[in-house]
Each structure stands twice: as C-alpha cells, then as structure tokens.
Design a protein around this motif. Structure first.
Motif, PDB file in Angstrom:
ATOM      1  N   GLU A   1      67.816  47.097 -66.536  1.00 28.61           N
ATOM      2  CA  GLU A   1      67.639  46.994 -65.094  1.00 28.61           C
ATOM      3  C   GLU A   1      67.208  48.356 -64.527  1.00 28.61           C
ATOM      4  O   GLU A   1      67.400  49.382 -65.165  1.00 28.61           O
ATOM      5  N   PRO A   2      66.589  48.369 -63.339  1.00 26.09           N
ATOM      6  CA  PRO A   2      66.161  49.650 -62.769  1.00 26.09           C
ATOM      7  C   PRO A   2      67.358  50.541 -62.437  1.00 26.09           C
ATOM      8  O   PRO A   2      68.364  50.077 -61.951  1.00 26.09           O
ATOM      9  N   LYS A   3      67.256  51.810 -62.779  1.00 22.89           N
ATOM     10  CA  LYS A   3      68.362  52.751 -62.600  1.00 22.89           C
ATOM     11  C   LYS A   3      67.885  53.955 -61.831  1.00 22.89           C
ATOM     12  O   LYS A   3      66.690  54.197 -61.714  1.00 22.89           O
ATOM     13  N   LEU A   4      68.855  54.761 -61.401  1.00 14.97           N
ATOM     14  CA  LEU A   4      68.538  56.007 -60.711  1.00 14.97           C
ATOM     15  C   LEU A   4      67.884  56.978 -61.690  1.00 14.97           C
ATOM     16  O   LEU A   4      66.764  57.439 -61.497  1.00 14.97           O
TER      17      LEU A   4
ATOM     18  N   LYS B   1      60.933  56.498 -71.876  1.00 15.27           N
ATOM     19  CA  LYS B   1      59.957  55.406 -71.952  1.00 15.27           C
ATOM     20  C   LYS B   1      59.656  55.076 -73.404  1.00 15.27           C
ATOM     21  O   LYS B   1      59.399  55.960 -74.219  1.00 15.27           O
TER      22      LYS B   1
ATOM     23  N   GLU C   1      66.282  57.150 -65.196  1.00 13.27           N
ATOM     24  CA  GLU C   1      65.753  56.114 -66.092  1.00 13.27           C
ATOM     25  C   GLU C   1      65.888  56.485 -67.555  1.00 13.27           C
ATOM     26  O   GLU C   1      66.048  57.642 -67.905  1.00 13.27           O
ATOM     27  N   ASN C   2      65.737  55.460 -68.395  1.00 10.97           N
ATOM     28  CA  ASN C   2      65.737  55.702 -69.844  1.00 10.97           C
ATOM     29  C   ASN C   2      64.434  56.367 -70.240  1.00 10.97           C
ATOM     30  O   ASN C   2      63.464  56.376 -69.498  1.00 10.97           O
TER      31      ASN C   2
END
Lengths: 364, 306
Positions: free
Chosen positions: B23-26, B31, B28-29
């Motif tokens: 899910e979208p996060k503050l 890429k 991010e993981n």
C-alpha cells in the motif's frame, strides 16, 4: 641565516604536502554537482567529442580516464563526510550520508488520511482515549499468566465450555448453546457491516474531496469527469440552456429554484400554499403585536456573542492545554458554565416576557 | 483501488503483511525492477537483461518467458505485470529488423506508465566477457553522469532521472567507506550514451583520502536514444510531490546568528528571591543572640509551664 634555514624547511614541507595532494587532485573546468545521499555526481563539462569518436581502444582509455577523475572527486567528497568507527574501535569506518537531494518521482501517490470512523468520531467527542492493554492476563483458575486471546487463553477455551447458565427471564426450553452461537454470528455480522459502512463513507468522502484541480489523463474517475462536464456546460452566457447534447445524454431539468439567495417559486404552483401564505401575511400586518419578538432577538444575539467569545478564548488557551485540553473541553460544556448561562438567560427573559405577555393579555 | 483491497479483509497475518507492503506509504520501499523479454529477443538482449539483473539483485525480477507485447502501443500488459509483482521500474528487451537490439527502460507511477525511453544497443560487453573478480551482489553503486547534454536536452534529462532511479538501490543513512566498490559512469557525447561499470580500487595516497584506480568490470553498453514516451509535465509534477509528513519539523525558539552562535529563550517561572539558595558562608551565619532577638523571644524547645 637561521631565518633562511627555517624558510627552506617550511618550503620543503609545503612541497611535500603538495606532492602528496597531487595524487588525489583533479583539475576540472566546471565544478561537479554532488548528491551524496544518492552517491551521485553530475559533470557538466563537455567531453572531448573529437577524441571519443576515434578507435575503440582509445575511446575506452579516454572514458576510463574521465571516469577515474570523476570518481576521484566524488570519493574525496564522500571521505570528507563525518565518519565514525561502527562497532567499537576495530570496526569499519562508516560515514553518515545526508538526505538524497535529487528529485525522483514516487512509486505511488502519498497516502491520503482516512476520515474517522463512527466510533472514532464518538470517542473524540467524548474524550475517550485508547487504553493500552497488557498482552498477558492473570488467570485465577490456572494460577498463571495467560494470553488475553488465542492459544491457551485466560478463561479457558470457549469452544469447550460445557456449562451455559439459563439466564433469569429466559425460556427454560431454549437451547442456550444455540443461542450463544447465534449471538456470536450476529455480532460478527454486525461488525462486518459496520466496517463496510465505514469504508463506503471513506470512499464517498475521498471521491467528493478533489474539488478544484483535475487529475491528469488516466487518473480521473467517472464522477469527477461528470462533475467537471456539468460545470463546463453551465459556464456559458445562457447557463447551459442551448448547449448541444450527445444523442443518448438525458436532458437535465432546469434547476431554477437552486441557490440560496435568489430563489423563486414557480408562477403557477401550489395554489393552496400561496393562499395560506398571503392570508398569514395580511394577519401579521393587521395585528397590533410586533412581529419581531424583541426579547428572543436580544437573547439570540447575546448567545451568539458569548459563543464567539468562548471560541476566541478556546483558541488562545488551546496552545497551553494541547490535545488533552481540546478533548476534555467538550464534555465540560454540560458543566458549571453552561448551567450558569442558562440561569442568567432565564432571569433576563422574565421581565421582558412579562411585558409582552401583559400586552397580549390586554388585546385578548 | 485501496478500498477494494480493504473490502476483502485478509484472513491471515501473512496476507495482511503482504498487503501492507504494497500500500502507499510515507517512506516508500526501494523500487523493484522487472526485466521482460519481448517477442523475438535475441542473444544480445537476453544477455543484457541477465547482466542488469545481476547488478540489480535483489531488487529485480527477471521473467524467463517471452512476452509478445509492444509497450509503445499497448501498456496494459506492462501495468498488469507491475501490479502483480509490485514493480515500478521495467526494462523490456526485444529485437526486430526495424529496431535491432532494442531496450525500453521505463517507470511507473501508481501502476500506470509514467516514462518510457527506447534505447538501441550498439555494443555490449557482458560480465562474463571480462574475466576478473567482481564486487559482491547488492553493492550500492556510485553514479556519475558526464556530458552537458544531460542538462540541456529535455529527453536526456528524463533519461538521467530514469537511470538514477533505476540503478540507485536502497536509500541508506550511512555507508561503509571501504565498501564503495562499484561505479557506473554514463557519458553522453555525439548522440550516443556510453555506460561503463568499473570496480574501484582504493590505493594509498599520502593523505587521508585514498587515490582511486579503476578496473573495468561488469556490463558496458553503447546506447542510442530512439523513441520516447515521456509523461506530461503536470503528471510528472504530481509524481514528484512529497507528503508533508516527510519534511523535518522546524524547531521553534532556536535562532542562529551570523557567527554560528545558537540562541534560544528560556522561560522561567517567577522566583521568590528571598528564598534563593546561595552558597552557605559560615561567617555570615546568624549568631544565636541575633536569632532570638529576631524571633521576639519565641519559646525555645524546652519550656515548662508551671
């Protein structure tokens, strides 16, 4: 003579320093741009195009020399960062990298804050806060600490409960185990229903939210497009009355009565309603009693002023009290202050009301 | 749609973790990249994909089978793959007579294609062809871009941004200085882009900063830019937007002056100066006679009433 010797020694030392530094210095026309957070260096100097067009091996050597120079500059910068020995004295030398500066697009759009659920709104209103529950509970029967729920929970396995008491006012023939099972199923279903309702409310809030900016192509949804198309149609001089429509598009009824300030009733509509309204108007014009109840108007004005003053005070005091103050202020509304206010209003109403009542009595 | 994901509630903790990762996060993981082979992918293109996979491990997925799609015409299958494997970067290799040794490098925003640039491979030297020791897998590479074209031309600017995004790897707060072993150098000259990878050898120099020697290792590519499909300006701006929570909070009441001194205001409560605790000077202590005179003959401890 001593001065000359000292100077010679200093000059020699400086030359030695310069010699050492020569191996790591690189001459460049334009300074490179560094983004140490990304281990990135950008070289703006135009490379030697003519030389690079040449044969393969010469090109490789040139590219390698260019790469060596640029890497030297980048590594010098990285070595200048504040570094420390990780894991004690013998550990590897580790440098603290700054935040990456180069603007790169995100993978996904930033998360939107969810609107609060019905329970969260209620809890905020009442000032209820989350209690941090311990994960282990003391089980009296087993005389040890057991988990609150899950494998070997405190209170025994509910599926193995062999006794179900018949409550006081219940039918003695009723199957208590079946009742417990049915109630659990209903509770689960209600919980699921509420969860879906909260989701639907959040989704509706989300799609209603983007008012002004239109998302770029490919990221627009149907409601947004419909809304924008409607606004575009109505933004003509004749308010969209003569705009051509698509073959199967339904014709929108003219919403003449919409709008807060200039609202007109249709000419020939509700005849009975019109009659009653006109008669009421004549009656009010004929009666001696003033239509505007002075006392009610004054009280309303005073109430409004007090509410504004309270809001201003709350705004000033919020900084001191913080979140706790804001949450606990609201249940305090039904406390001493509002009670006093209600009493004061009652007192004020009495003498004025007496005068109006007296006037009415005289007329009747 | 995030709401749909929530409608179907995950039944196990593992499924929940899987959904939370996507899910979208503050913050991010890192890429992930997907490396896909097109309809006729020849040996060169396959080798390129394998080498890039070796460089980008473990943040890459290499698809083994050939996929007959044309990214520039139809992007739905790419978007489907991106959604399934949660990858926002892709590298699509294909070969045909009109576009020999074709490589399409691109990235996604919200599982829709943001940018795509088609590059032609003119020369390729593989990892296997250069026989020397390589650096360990997963090393964060240093990236260097040389050439003024990368700042002047719009398409080259996007290509630079794409390449940085592709090769940069995870964002780390600190780095071991001896572990800076890998450098990727991109030179843009004469309409061609030369990508070279070198292994960094740190030699002793007289001072603290070591002298760098480079040894050629790893894939080297000579690329030519062909077609591009760049995102519109407003979509690109939308993708660059960072949420407000990421900005560091500004500390109030702290100010700096030009010389570097930090100033702040301390707010104290009102002090009763008569009760101020100062140093006890033995000479200034009140003598017993003075003290009794002050108290006004207040009763000492032992007093008996008759």
């Amino acid at each position: 003579m001593a001065a000359a010797r000292v100077e010679a020694v200093l000059a020699a030392a400086e030359e030695r320093e310069a010699e050492k530094r020569r191996s790591i210095t690189v001459e460049k026309e334009l300074e490179l741009e560094y983004d140490l957070g990304n281990l990135l260096a950008l070289d703006r100097n135009p490379p030697a195009a003519a030389a690079l067009r040449g044969a393969g091996s010469r090109r490789e050597a040139l590219l390698r020399a260019l790469a060596r120079d640029n890497t030297q500059l980048l590594v010098s910068r990285l070595w200048e960062l504040p570094a420390e020995r990780a894991g004690g004295a013998g550990g590897p030398l580790v440098a603290q990298l700054p935040e990456p500066k180069f603007p790169l697009p995100r993978e996904k759009p930033p998360p939107r804050p969810r609107p609060p659920t019905r329970w969260e709104q209620f809890a905020r209103l009442k000032g209820i806060r989350r209690k941090r529950k311990a994960s282990l509970v003391w089980d009296e029967q087993a005389k040890e600490w057991r988990r609150r729920w899950g494998y070997r929970r405190a209170g025994g396995d509910p599926s193995r409960a062999w006794l179900a008491e018949v409550p006081a006012g219940a039918d003695p023939e009723e199957d208590q185990f079946a009742r417990l099972r049915r109630e659990k199923r209903e509770r689960v279903a209600r919980n699921e229903l509420n969860r879906l309702r909260n989701l639907a409310r959040a989704h509706r809030a989300r799609s209603a939210a983007p008012a002004a900016p239109l998302h770029p192509t490919g990221h627009q949804d149907r409601d947004e497009l419909r809304r924008v198309a409607r606004v575009a149609r109505v933004s003509t001089a004749s308010l969209g009355r003569f705009q051509p429509r698509l073959p199967k598009e339904p014709a929108e009824p003219p919403a003449r009565g919409a709008g807060k300030k200039r609202r007109f009733q249709p000419l020939l509509g509700d005849l009975a309603g019109e009659r009653s309204r006109q008669l009421e108007l004549l009656r009010d014009m004929g009666s001696k009693r003033p239509v505007l109840d002075i006392t009610r108007a004054v009280n309303k004005q005073l109430r409004q002023e007090e509410a504004e003053a309270a809001a201003a005070n709350k705004g000033k005091k919020q900084g001191k009290r913080g979140k706790r103050g804001r949450r606990q202020q609201r249940p305090g509304r039904s406390g001493k202050r509002s009670g006093a206010r209600r009493q004061g209003q009652g007192q004020r109403q009495k003498p004025a009301g007496g005068a109006a009542a007296g006037a009415r009595r005289k007329k009747a | 749609m995030e709401a749909l994901d929530r409608v179907v509630k995950p039944k196990t903790k593992r499924a929940k973790r899987f959904l939370e990762k996507r899910e979208p996060k503050l913050n991010e993981n890192t890429k992930n990249a997907m490396l896909i082979k097109g309809g006729n992918a020849n040996l060169t293109v396959t080798e390129v994909l394998k080498d890039i996979y070796a460089v980008k491990k473990p943040f890459a997925v290499l698809y083994k089978k050939k996929n007959i799609t044309r990214p520039f015409e139809d992007q739905t299958s790419l978007e489907f793959f991106s959604k399934k494997s949660d990858c926002s970067l892709f590298l699509f290799g294909s070969h045909n007579k009109k576009r020999p040794n074709n490589l399409i490098i691109g990235r996604m925003f919200d599982y829709h294609v943001l940018d795509m640039i088609e590059l032609g491979i003119e020369k390729f030297v593989s990892l296997k062809d250069i026989k020397n020791s390589k650096c360990p897998e997963g090393t964060k590479p240093m990236l260097i871009f040389a050439g003024d074209v990368f700042d002047v031309n719009e398409e080259y600017k996007r290509l630079k941004s794409l390449l940085i995004d592709f090769f940069r790897g995870p964002t780390v707060p600190s780095i071991r200085l001896a572990g800076l072993e890998y450098v990727l150098h991109f030179t843009a000259v004469d309409g061609k882009i030369y990508m070279r990878s070198y292994k960094v050898l740190l030699k002793k120099s007289g001072c603290k900063i070591p002298r760098i020697e480079l040894e050629e290792m790893g894939p080297s590519l000579d690329l030519v830019m062909r077609r591009t499909h760049l995102a519109s300006d407003d979509l690109f701006k939308l993708s660059l937007k960072q949420p407000k929570g990421l900005k560091p909070k500004k500390k109030k009441n702290i100010s700096h002056d030009a010389l570097g001194t930090t100033y702040g205001q301390i707010h104290m409560q009102k002090q009763d100066l008569s009760k101020l605790q100062t140093r006890k000077m033995k000479g200034l202590r009140k003598r017993p006679a003075e003290k009794s005179a002050e108290d006004g003959g207040a009763s000492p401890k032992k007093s008996k009433s008759a």
